[in-house]
Design an enzyme around this catalytic site. Structure first.
Site, short mmCIF file in Angstrom:
data_model
loop_
_atom_site.label_atom_id
_atom_site.label_comp_id
_atom_site.label_asym_id
_atom_site.label_seq_id
_atom_site.Cartn_x
_atom_site.Cartn_y
_atom_site.Cartn_z
N GLN A 67 -2.92 11.29 6.52
CA GLN A 67 -2.28 9.98 6.69
C GLN A 67 -2.34 9.59 8.16
OE1 GLN A 67 1.83 9.61 5.45
NE2 GLN A 67 1.80 7.39 5.62
N ASN A 75 -2.44 9.31 0.74
CA ASN A 75 -2.21 10.39 1.69
C ASN A 75 -0.77 10.35 2.23
OD1 ASN A 75 -4.98 11.01 1.50
ND2 ASN A 75 -5.49 9.62 3.17
N ASP A 86 -9.58 -2.65 3.52
CA ASP A 86 -9.50 -1.62 4.56
C ASP A 86 -10.52 -1.93 5.66
OD1 ASP A 86 -9.93 0.93 6.00
OD2 ASP A 86 -8.70 1.81 4.43
N ILE A 87 -10.08 -1.89 6.92
CA ILE A 87 -10.96 -2.24 8.04
C ILE A 87 -12.02 -1.16 8.31
CG2 ILE A 87 -9.73 -1.20 10.01
CD1 ILE A 87 -9.92 -3.96 11.39
N HIS A 146 -5.08 3.81 -1.55
CA HIS A 146 -6.48 3.39 -1.39
C HIS A 146 -7.10 3.18 -2.77
CE1 HIS A 146 -7.05 4.92 2.90
NE2 HIS A 146 -5.98 5.61 2.54
N HIS A 152 0.65 3.69 1.55
CA HIS A 152 -0.42 2.85 1.02
C HIS A 152 -1.26 3.65 0.03
CE1 HIS A 152 -1.69 4.80 4.77
NE2 HIS A 152 -2.89 4.91 4.22
#
Ligand code: DGP
Length: 140
Positions: A95, A88, A31-32, A103, A101
């Site tokens: 979201q 989410n 994750d960025i 996490h 996706h």
């Protein structure tokens, strides 16, 4: 594939990412905007907006991949004494990227994570009512 979807572009390789896993159905990358170092996203390769639109086999596969990543995180040397798996659906539920996706978030004592769900104790009658509403719509 949706050309205006960030995750589709990561999957096809036109946007950079740090991948940790890939197979025919799913990909996992860093994750960025990590909650903590080691925060990974597990994503289906096909473009599906929300969990309710995803087939169960792919959903189960995402969870299987997340479990393997969770184990790897714990053994990785990154700070990881516990984890949160977060998923989410919908803008109202946080979201931001409209491609399903999951996490996988490493947690450790003293990290800076703060989440406030604002929970309140429910009454028994309410719990029974809500359970009935959900049960009436559950697919066998
Ligand atoms: P959510 O709020 O559940 O939709 O989380 C979306 C996550 O996606 C958020 O934690 C940040 C991450 N993210 C957004 N854009 C990018 C990107 O371009 N690359 C990567 N690796 N992650 C991204």
């Amino acid at each position: 594939m949706s050309s205006d979807c960030i995750f589709c572009r990561i999957i096809e390789g036109s946007l950079p990412s740090s991948k940790v896993y890939e197979d025919e159905l799913a990909v996992a990358f860093m994750d960025i905007m990590p909650v903590n170092p080691g925060h990974v996203l597990v994503v289906p390769k096909k473009h599906v907006r929300e969990l309710s639109e995803l087939d169960e086999d792919t959903g189960a596969h995402l969870f299987r991949v997340a479990m393997r990543i969770e184990k790897a995180l714990r053994a990785s040397g990154l700070q990881c004494e516990g984890t949160n798996l977060l998923q989410n659906n919908g803008r109202e539920a946080w979201q931001e990227v409209m491609h399903v996706h999951l996490h996988v978030i490493p947690r450790f004592r003293g990290d800076k994570v703060k989440v406030h769900f604002g929970q309140q104790q429910a009454r028994r009658e309410e719990l029974g009512l809500w359970a009935g509403q959900i049960k009436a719509r559950l697919q066998p």
